[in-house]
Design a protein around this motif. Structure first.
Motif, PDB file in Angstrom:
ATOM      1  N   PRO A 294       0.806  -1.117   0.022  1.00  0.00           N
ATOM      2  CA  PRO A 294       0.075   0.079   0.022  1.00  0.00           C
ATOM      3  C   PRO A 294       0.801   1.130  -0.029  1.00  0.00           C
ATOM      4  N   GLY A 295       0.333   2.315  -0.794  1.00  0.00           N
ATOM      5  CA  GLY A 295       1.189   3.414  -0.750  1.00  0.00           C
ATOM      6  C   GLY A 295       2.288   3.522  -1.782  1.00  0.00           C
ATOM      7  N   CYS A 296       2.277   2.409  -2.416  1.00  0.00           N
ATOM      8  CA  CYS A 296       3.314   2.451  -3.572  1.00  0.00           C
ATOM      9  C   CYS A 296       2.741   2.903  -4.793  1.00  0.00           C
ATOM     10  N   THR A 297       3.200   4.160  -5.489  1.00  0.00           N
ATOM     11  CA  THR A 297       2.736   4.556  -6.671  1.00  0.00           C
ATOM     12  C   THR A 297       3.229   3.980  -7.527  1.00  0.00           C
ATOM     13  N   LEU A 298       4.377   3.226  -7.748  1.00  0.00           N
ATOM     14  CA  LEU A 298       4.703   2.218  -8.887  1.00  0.00           C
ATOM     15  C   LEU A 298       3.890   1.070  -9.119  1.00  0.00           C
ATOM     16  N   CYS A 299       3.354   0.562  -7.601  1.00  0.00           N
ATOM     17  CA  CYS A 299       2.816  -0.509  -7.779  1.00  0.00           C
ATOM     18  C   CYS A 299       1.584  -0.424  -8.149  1.00  0.00           C
ATOM     19  N   GLU A 300       0.775   0.688  -7.806  1.00  0.00           N
ATOM     20  CA  GLU A 300      -0.660   1.143  -8.171  1.00  0.00           C
ATOM     21  C   GLU A 300      -0.590   1.407  -9.495  1.00  0.00           C
ATOM     22  N   GLU A 301       0.415   1.798 -10.351  1.00  0.00           N
ATOM     23  CA  GLU A 301       0.622   2.083 -11.778  1.00  0.00           C
ATOM     24  C   GLU A 301       0.702   0.711 -12.435  1.00  0.00           C
ATOM     25  N   ALA A 302       1.420  -0.271 -11.699  1.00  0.00           N
ATOM     26  CA  ALA A 302       1.650  -1.681 -12.338  1.00  0.00           C
ATOM     27  C   ALA A 302       0.467  -2.447 -12.266  1.00  0.00           C
ATOM     28  N   ALA A 303      -0.302  -2.257 -11.516  1.00  0.00           N
ATOM     29  CA  ALA A 303      -1.772  -3.024 -11.369  1.00  0.00           C
ATOM     30  C   ALA A 303      -2.566  -2.430 -12.541  1.00  0.00           C
ATOM     31  N   VAL A 304      -2.772  -0.944 -12.603  1.00  0.00           N
ATOM     32  CA  VAL A 304      -3.525  -0.548 -13.665  1.00  0.00           C
ATOM     33  C   VAL A 304      -3.034  -0.930 -15.229  1.00  0.00           C
ATOM     34  N   LEU A 305      -1.552  -1.071 -15.342  1.00  0.00           N
ATOM     35  CA  LEU A 305      -0.968  -1.263 -16.448  1.00  0.00           C
ATOM     36  C   LEU A 305      -1.220  -2.796 -16.765  1.00  0.00           C
ATOM     37  N   LEU A 306      -1.281  -3.805 -15.832  1.00  0.00           N
ATOM     38  CA  LEU A 306      -1.266  -5.242 -15.988  1.00  0.00           C
ATOM     39  C   LEU A 306      -2.906  -5.314 -16.327  1.00  0.00           C
ATOM     40  N   ASP A 307      -4.020  -4.526 -15.519  1.00  0.00           N
ATOM     41  CA  ASP A 307      -5.262  -4.958 -16.099  1.00  0.00           C
ATOM     42  C   ASP A 307      -5.544  -4.459 -17.447  1.00  0.00           C
ATOM     43  N   PHE A 308      -4.729  -3.217 -17.986  1.00  0.00           N
ATOM     44  CA  PHE A 308      -4.876  -3.003 -19.228  1.00  0.00           C
ATOM     45  C   PHE A 308      -4.266  -4.025 -20.437  1.00  0.00           C
ATOM     46  N   VAL A 309      -3.118  -4.522 -20.025  1.00  0.00           N
ATOM     47  CA  VAL A 309      -2.640  -5.325 -21.177  1.00  0.00           C
ATOM     48  C   VAL A 309      -3.274  -6.732 -21.038  1.00  0.00           C
ATOM     49  N   LEU A 310      -3.620  -7.103 -19.731  1.00  0.00           N
ATOM     50  CA  LEU A 310      -4.226  -8.523 -19.786  1.00  0.00           C
ATOM     51  C   LEU A 310      -5.870  -8.473 -20.529  1.00  0.00           C
ATOM     52  N   ASP A 311      -6.540  -7.286 -20.493  1.00  0.00           N
ATOM     53  CA  ASP A 311      -7.421  -7.467 -21.424  1.00  0.00           C
ATOM     54  C   ASP A 311      -7.381  -7.883 -22.719  1.00  0.00           C
ATOM     55  N   GLU A 312      -6.000  -7.847 -23.224  1.00  0.00           N
ATOM     56  CA  GLU A 312      -5.816  -8.636 -24.611  1.00  0.00           C
ATOM     57  C   GLU A 312      -5.563  -9.961 -24.631  1.00  0.00           C
ATOM     58  N   PHE A 313      -5.448 -10.614 -23.352  1.00  0.00           N
ATOM     59  CA  PHE A 313      -5.068 -11.945 -23.204  1.00  0.00           C
ATOM     60  C   PHE A 313      -6.182 -12.548 -22.048  1.00  0.00           C
ATOM     61  N   PRO A 314      -7.209 -12.927 -22.582  1.00  0.00           N
ATOM     62  CA  PRO A 314      -8.162 -13.270 -21.658  1.00  0.00           C
ATOM     63  C   PRO A 314      -7.952 -14.645 -20.894  1.00  0.00           C
ATOM     64  N   GLU A 315      -6.942 -15.238 -21.356  1.00  0.00           N
ATOM     65  CA  GLU A 315      -6.636 -16.534 -20.601  1.00  0.00           C
ATOM     66  C   GLU A 315      -5.649 -16.360 -19.443  1.00  0.00           C
ATOM     67  N   TRP A 316      -5.254 -15.064 -19.249  1.00  0.00           N
ATOM     68  CA  TRP A 316      -4.488 -14.624 -18.068  1.00  0.00           C
ATOM     69  C   TRP A 316      -5.084 -13.766 -17.133  1.00  0.00           C
ATOM     70  N   THR A 317      -4.558 -13.935 -15.874  1.00  0.00           N
ATOM     71  CA  THR A 317      -5.111 -12.984 -14.731  1.00  0.00           C
ATOM     72  C   THR A 317      -3.909 -12.722 -14.103  1.00  0.00           C
ATOM     73  N   PHE A 318      -4.073 -11.615 -12.783  1.00  0.00           N
ATOM     74  CA  PHE A 318      -3.284 -11.535 -12.007  1.00  0.00           C
ATOM     75  C   PHE A 318      -3.468 -11.475 -10.484  1.00  0.00           C
ATOM     76  N   GLU A 319      -2.804 -11.814  -9.627  1.00  0.00           N
ATOM     77  CA  GLU A 319      -3.148 -11.850  -7.974  1.00  0.00           C
ATOM     78  C   GLU A 319      -2.196 -10.840  -7.403  1.00  0.00           C
ATOM     79  N   GLU A 320      -2.623  -9.595  -6.882  1.00  0.00           N
ATOM     80  CA  GLU A 320      -1.833  -9.075  -6.371  1.00  0.00           C
ATOM     81  C   GLU A 320      -1.407  -9.320  -4.593  1.00  0.00           C
ATOM     82  N   ILE A 321      -0.450  -9.304  -4.533  1.00  0.00           N
ATOM     83  CA  ILE A 321      -0.016  -9.933  -2.880  1.00  0.00           C
ATOM     84  C   ILE A 321       0.835  -8.400  -2.296  1.00  0.00           C
ATOM     85  N   ASN A 322       0.094  -8.227  -1.030  1.00  0.00           N
ATOM     86  CA  ASN A 322       0.708  -7.297  -0.115  1.00  0.00           C
ATOM     87  C   ASN A 322       1.717  -8.001   0.445  1.00  0.00           C
ATOM     88  N   ILE A 323       3.088  -7.119   0.360  1.00  0.00           N
ATOM     89  CA  ILE A 323       4.169  -7.949   0.734  1.00  0.00           C
ATOM     90  C   ILE A 323       4.299  -7.672   2.394  1.00  0.00           C
TER      91      ILE A 323
END
Length: 86
Positions: free
Chosen positions: A15-44
């Motif tokens: 939480p509070g990591c701006t690069l992490c927030e950006e990464a989650a948004v970009l992963l969502d964006f890219v994975l829209d093109e790959f419906p067989e892929w998902t991602f799980e976010e884990i808080n370290i």
């Protein structure tokens, strides 16, 4: 009809990591093109071992036990990795 295998990436973040927030948004964006892929976010912060391992590298994108990226990543690089594994 053959269905594609479901595949998942893991995003290690905190939480509070701006690069992490950006990464989650970009992963969502890219994975829209790959419906067989998902991602799980884990808080370290919820796991001492993960926090120790990734604290200075987050966000970390991992497929199985292979680190695909850490810190800021490029969407084109991620697309190419996904195409290789699809």
């Amino acid at each position: 009809m053959q269905t594609k295998e479901h595949k998942s990436l893991t995003l290690y973040s905190r939480p509070g990591c701006t690069l992490c927030e950006e990464a989650a948004v970009l992963l969502d964006f890219v994975l829209d093109e790959f419906p067989e892929w998902t991602f799980e976010e884990i808080n370290i912060d919820e796991d001492a071992a993960l926090s120790l391992r990734f604290l200075y590298e987050i966000p970390v994108v991992m497929y199985q036990s292979e680190i695909w990226s850490y810190g800021k990543f490029e969407t084109d690089t991620l697309r190419n990795r996904l195409l290789e594994k699809s």
